[in-house]
Design a protein around this motif. Structure first.
Motif, PDB file in Angstrom:
ATOM      1  N   ARG A   3     -12.469  10.257 -24.230  1.00 51.57           N
ATOM      2  CA  ARG A   3     -11.122   9.696 -24.339  1.00 51.57           C
ATOM      3  C   ARG A   3     -10.790   9.317 -25.788  1.00 51.57           C
ATOM      4  O   ARG A   3     -10.314   8.219 -26.069  1.00 51.57           O
ATOM      5  CB  ARG A   3     -10.976   8.493 -23.414  1.00 51.57           C
ATOM      6  N   GLY A   4     -11.086  10.247 -26.689  1.00 47.85           N
ATOM      7  CA  GLY A   4     -10.696  10.071 -28.086  1.00 47.85           C
ATOM      8  C   GLY A   4     -11.559   9.144 -28.908  1.00 47.85           C
ATOM      9  O   GLY A   4     -11.262   8.902 -30.077  1.00 47.85           O
ATOM     10  N   LYS A   5     -12.638   8.614 -28.310  1.00 49.00           N
ATOM     11  CA  LYS A   5     -13.506   7.705 -29.066  1.00 49.00           C
ATOM     12  C   LYS A   5     -14.939   8.236 -29.117  1.00 49.00           C
ATOM     13  O   LYS A   5     -15.367   8.953 -28.199  1.00 49.00           O
ATOM     14  CB  LYS A   5     -13.526   6.326 -28.393  1.00 49.00           C
ATOM     15  N   ASN A  46      -8.842   8.555 -31.122  1.00 47.97           N
ATOM     16  CA  ASN A  46      -8.553   7.135 -31.257  1.00 47.97           C
ATOM     17  C   ASN A  46      -9.534   6.423 -32.191  1.00 47.97           C
ATOM     18  O   ASN A  46     -10.526   5.858 -31.743  1.00 47.97           O
ATOM     19  CB  ASN A  46      -8.575   6.499 -29.857  1.00 47.97           C
ATOM     20  N   ASP A  47      -9.292   6.568 -33.493  1.00 46.66           N
ATOM     21  CA  ASP A  47     -10.061   5.847 -34.504  1.00 46.66           C
ATOM     22  C   ASP A  47     -11.511   6.310 -34.580  1.00 46.66           C
ATOM     23  O   ASP A  47     -12.434   5.550 -34.271  1.00 46.66           O
ATOM     24  CB  ASP A  47      -9.982   4.331 -34.222  1.00 46.66           C
ATOM     25  N   GLY A  52     -10.783  15.241 -26.822  1.00 46.93           N
ATOM     26  CA  GLY A  52     -10.192  15.185 -28.161  1.00 46.93           C
ATOM     27  C   GLY A  52     -10.899  16.075 -29.178  1.00 46.93           C
ATOM     28  O   GLY A  52     -10.618  15.989 -30.380  1.00 46.93           O
ATOM     29  N   THR A  95      -2.090  10.963 -37.064  1.00 47.33           N
ATOM     30  CA  THR A  95      -1.208   9.794 -36.991  1.00 47.33           C
ATOM     31  C   THR A  95      -1.666   8.750 -38.004  1.00 47.33           C
ATOM     32  O   THR A  95      -0.847   8.075 -38.633  1.00 47.33           O
ATOM     33  CB  THR A  95      -1.269   9.191 -35.564  1.00 47.33           C
ATOM     34  N   THR A 126      -8.411  18.736 -30.736  1.00 47.29           N
ATOM     35  CA  THR A 126      -7.431  18.002 -31.558  1.00 47.29           C
ATOM     36  C   THR A 126      -8.073  17.567 -32.879  1.00 47.29           C
ATOM     37  O   THR A 126      -7.456  17.674 -33.946  1.00 47.29           O
ATOM     38  CB  THR A 126      -6.904  16.775 -30.789  1.00 47.29           C
ATOM     39  N   PHE A 175      -3.245   8.381 -26.886  1.00 45.05           N
ATOM     40  CA  PHE A 175      -4.153   8.563 -28.019  1.00 45.05           C
ATOM     41  C   PHE A 175      -5.173   9.657 -27.702  1.00 45.05           C
ATOM     42  O   PHE A 175      -6.129   9.418 -26.967  1.00 45.05           O
ATOM     43  CB  PHE A 175      -4.872   7.253 -28.335  1.00 45.05           C
ATOM     44  N   VAL A 184      -6.889   9.113 -36.286  1.00 43.57           N
ATOM     45  CA  VAL A 184      -6.141   8.851 -35.050  1.00 43.57           C
ATOM     46  C   VAL A 184      -5.128   9.973 -34.845  1.00 43.57           C
ATOM     47  O   VAL A 184      -4.494  10.431 -35.802  1.00 43.57           O
ATOM     48  CB  VAL A 184      -5.359   7.512 -35.160  1.00 43.57           C
ATOM     49  N   LYS A 185      -4.997  10.462 -33.590  1.00 46.26           N
ATOM     50  CA  LYS A 185      -3.862  11.317 -33.253  1.00 46.26           C
ATOM     51  C   LYS A 185      -3.240  10.818 -31.953  1.00 46.26           C
ATOM     52  O   LYS A 185      -3.882  10.736 -30.913  1.00 46.26           O
ATOM     53  CB  LYS A 185      -4.292  12.782 -33.073  1.00 46.26           C
ATOM     54  N   ARG A 186      -1.971  10.476 -32.065  1.00 46.73           N
ATOM     55  CA  ARG A 186      -1.238   9.969 -30.908  1.00 46.73           C
ATOM     56  C   ARG A 186      -0.167  10.983 -30.542  1.00 46.73           C
ATOM     57  O   ARG A 186       0.559  11.483 -31.401  1.00 46.73           O
ATOM     58  CB  ARG A 186      -0.609   8.620 -31.276  1.00 46.73           C
TER      59      ARG A 186
END
Ligand SMILES: Nc1ncnc2c1ncn2[C@@H]1O[C@H](COP(=O)(O)OP(=O)(O)OP(=O)(O)O)[C@@H](O)[C@H]1O
Ligand SMILES: [Mg+2]
Length: 242
Positions: free
Chosen positions: A210-212, A22-23, A43, A58, A46, A19, A12-14
């Motif tokens: 979106r981070g997933k 995100n996991d 992402g 995170t 990142t 996020f 995870v990076k917030r």
């Protein structure tokens, strides 16, 4: 099943309340080329920055060669390298001087021989004595790749490695990458917005949105899973979903 060289769990990076990653969980096997796909802002960079220890996660864990990046950072990073269009080397040094600096930083032996070899294979003879700030973007991308390959890493992280290359050089880089993988069992994680390249290069693809992770598998598996004609159509379909 061979053991993984890289294992990411619940990463995870917030940034503030946002996020960026995100996991996500995934792994890379020895000699595997894993493609990281996703729209702008998904992402990808990142994630790569966390794998390089440049950005602190995170939450979650990153293991390489069975060691934890949080505690065995130096040992791990000695066996890892990266290239990114967005990270530049010292501008006042020549191409060759920059490669020497990298060789010294990594404590390599036979530096000149290695430089000669990589310069030849990436067809950089014409600009090896040029000052880095005078390079074209394609030339400077090749310098970034030369830097990454010089240290003979076990894992390579490539963030849009062929973004500014002309089609001929991009093709040569792809062949070079596959050759290196065959010769040394190198594992590669790389991102690209070129779907043809993704299909050609990746043993497996992770699709980030979106981070997933929203899809995972071979290019054919992902295309079949979404009932589309090709990877580009899957990309457009997923990218446009709310
Ligand atoms: N340092 C930061 N502070 C705040 N937000 C950030 C930071 N770095 C990245 N982000 C945000 O995190 C999200 C993911 O960015 P990232 O660069 O990882 O995307 P990407 O998948 O590499 O996109 P692209 O295809 O455009 O390169 C974006 O919304 C970005 O604005
Ligand atoms: Mg990026």
């Amino acid at each position: 099943m061979p053991t993984s060289v890289l294992c990411v769990q619940h990463l995870v990076k917030r940034f503030g309340g946002f996020f960026a990653v995100n996991d996500i969980s995934f792994d890379i096997k020895p000699g595997e080329i894993l493609g990281l796909l996703g729209p702008n802002g998904a992402g990808k960079t990142t994630t790569i920055q966390m794998l390089l220890g440049v950005v602190t996660p995170t939450a979650g864990s990153i293991q390489m060669f069975g060691l934890d990046l949080a505690t065995d950072r130096e040992v791990i990073l000695q066996q890892v390298n990266f290239s990114s269009t967005y990270v530049s080397l010292p501008q006042a040094l020549t191409v060759e001087e920059n490669l020497w600096v990298i060789g010294r930083l990594y404590g390599l032996s036979h530096i000149q021989e290695r430089i000669d070899d990589i310069v030849k294979r990436l067809e950089m003879e014409g600009f090896r004595h040029t000052v880095t700030r005078k390079l074209s973007s394609g030339q400077s991308t090749r310098l970034g790749l030369a830097k990454a390959f010089l240290t003979q890493p076990k894992i390579l992280f490539l963030d849009e490695p062929t973004a500014s290359l002309d089609p001929d050089i991009a093709k040569k880089i792809r062949s070079f990458l596959k050759e290196e993988r065959r010769a040394s069992g190198l594992s590669v994680l790389y991102s690209s917005h070129n779907m043809h390249e993704m299909e050609e290069m990746s043993d497996r693809i992770i699709f980030l949105q979106r981070g997933k992770i929203v899809a995972e598998g071979t290019a054919q598996e992902i295309v079949a899973q979404f009932g589309q004609a090709d990877l580009e159509e899957v990309f457009v379909k997923l990218a446009r979903e709310k």
